[in-house]
Enzyme design. Structure first.
Site, PDB file in Angstrom:
ATOM      1  N   ASP A   1       0.836  -1.210   0.000  1.00 19.51           N
ATOM      2  CA  ASP A   1       0.000   0.000   0.000  1.00 19.51           C
ATOM      3  C   ASP A   1       0.872   1.262   0.000  1.00 19.51           C
ATOM      4  O   ASP A   1       1.986   1.256   0.511  1.00 19.51           O
ATOM      5  CB  ASP A   1      -0.912  -0.024   1.239  1.00 19.51           C
TER       6      ASP A   1
ATOM      7  N   ASN B   1     -11.032  -2.494  -5.399  1.00 20.28           N
ATOM      8  CA  ASN B   1     -10.272  -1.488  -6.163  1.00 20.28           C
ATOM      9  C   ASN B   1     -10.941  -1.077  -7.486  1.00 20.28           C
ATOM     10  O   ASN B   1     -10.534  -0.099  -8.109  1.00 20.28           O
ATOM     11  CB  ASN B   1      -8.833  -1.956  -6.412  1.00 20.28           C
TER      12      ASN B   1
END
Ligand code: IPE
Ligand code: IPE
Ligand code: MG
Length: 238
Positions: free
Chosen positions: A16, A64
């Site tokens: 991330d 996502n």
């Protein structure tokens, strides 16, 4: 050679911070994803010396898709490029690649490349790299339940025999051991739907470094720290 006796056998990483890395440089988010992809190779290559046999990385979650069309399309293009570019060196370096996640929503050209890379590296055994692409832990559990229910309806599985050893056989990860260590970069302390079933007893490391800044030295440091942790699995240490 570092001491690998207490190394985690399976490390899973929530990669991330790519977007923030790019934003800090006033560049488009996709540039952060490209920088992040370069770190993947570095970390994969570091595994044998660190005694890490299984590495699972979170590349794209079932959530996502909520991002802009530009970002999603750019990521899909990046995944295709990564596979084309790295296939030969992954093969040569003894890396066996697998993909987990739901392939149904992915474009056929990408799925073909994923299948091809799995096949190409199927005889490798040095490092087992699993890439989670369109992966969500809840989605995986739901798909597993669907397949299990189907087997019951076909008379192939007796419902009375179902236990916590039966269920993981239906998960995408059925051939993999559970992760020992889950690392998340970028300072967020959440798991965002990653390996929900499998991480029941994993150790977690939440580190502030953004994924594109995650070097093999930082990886070695985090893996080294794992060796000092006491894992109890619910028991009492005597
Ligand atoms: C992780 O980086 C990569 C993917 C989710 C594909 P992010 O894109 O989430 O980066 P941040 O969290 O916005 O910085
Ligand atoms: C998790 O990161 C997914 C991947 C690393 C692929 P996200 O950036 O999507 O997670 P949230 O939105 O911060 O929970
Ligand atoms: Mg993020």
């Amino acid at each position: 050679m570092p001491d690998t006796e207490n190394s985690p056998n399976h490390v899973a990483i929530i990669m991330d911070g790519n977007g923030r890395w790019a934003q800090m440089r006033h560049r488009p988010r996709l540039m952060g994803h490209h920088a992040g992809a370069r770190r993947v190779q570095e970390v994969v290559r570091a595994c044998p010396d660190l005694g890490v046999k299984y590495l699972t990385i979170f590349a794209f979650s079932t959530e996502n898709w909520k991002r802009t069309q530009t970002e999603v399309a750019g990521l899909m293009k990046l995944f295709k490029r990564y596979i084309r570019r790295e296939a030969a060196s992954l093969l040569e370096e003894g890396v066996r690649v697998r993909f987990i996640g739901d392939r149904v929503r992915l474009e056929p050209a990408l799925v073909d490349l994923m299948d091809g890379l799995e096949l190409l590296t199927a005889d490798n055994d040095k490092v087992h790299l699993t890439i989670a692409l369109n992966y969500g832990g809840r989605d995986e559990v739901a798909r597993a339940a669907k397949r299990l229910a189907y087997d019951v309806s076909m008379g192939k599985l007796d419902p009375k025999s179902i236990c916590d050893e039966t269920f993981p056989k239906y998960l995408d990860t059925h051939v993999l051991p559970d992760p020992d260590l889950v690392i998340r970069t970028s300072g967020e302390a959440r798991i965002s739907n990653f390996l929900l079933w499998q991480s029941a007893y994993a150790e977690y490391e939440f580190i502030d470094t953004l994924w594109p800044d995650f070097t093999k030295d930082i990886f070695a440091e985090v893996v080294g720290r794992f060796g000092t942790r006491e894992r109890r699995f619910g028991a009492v240490t005597v």
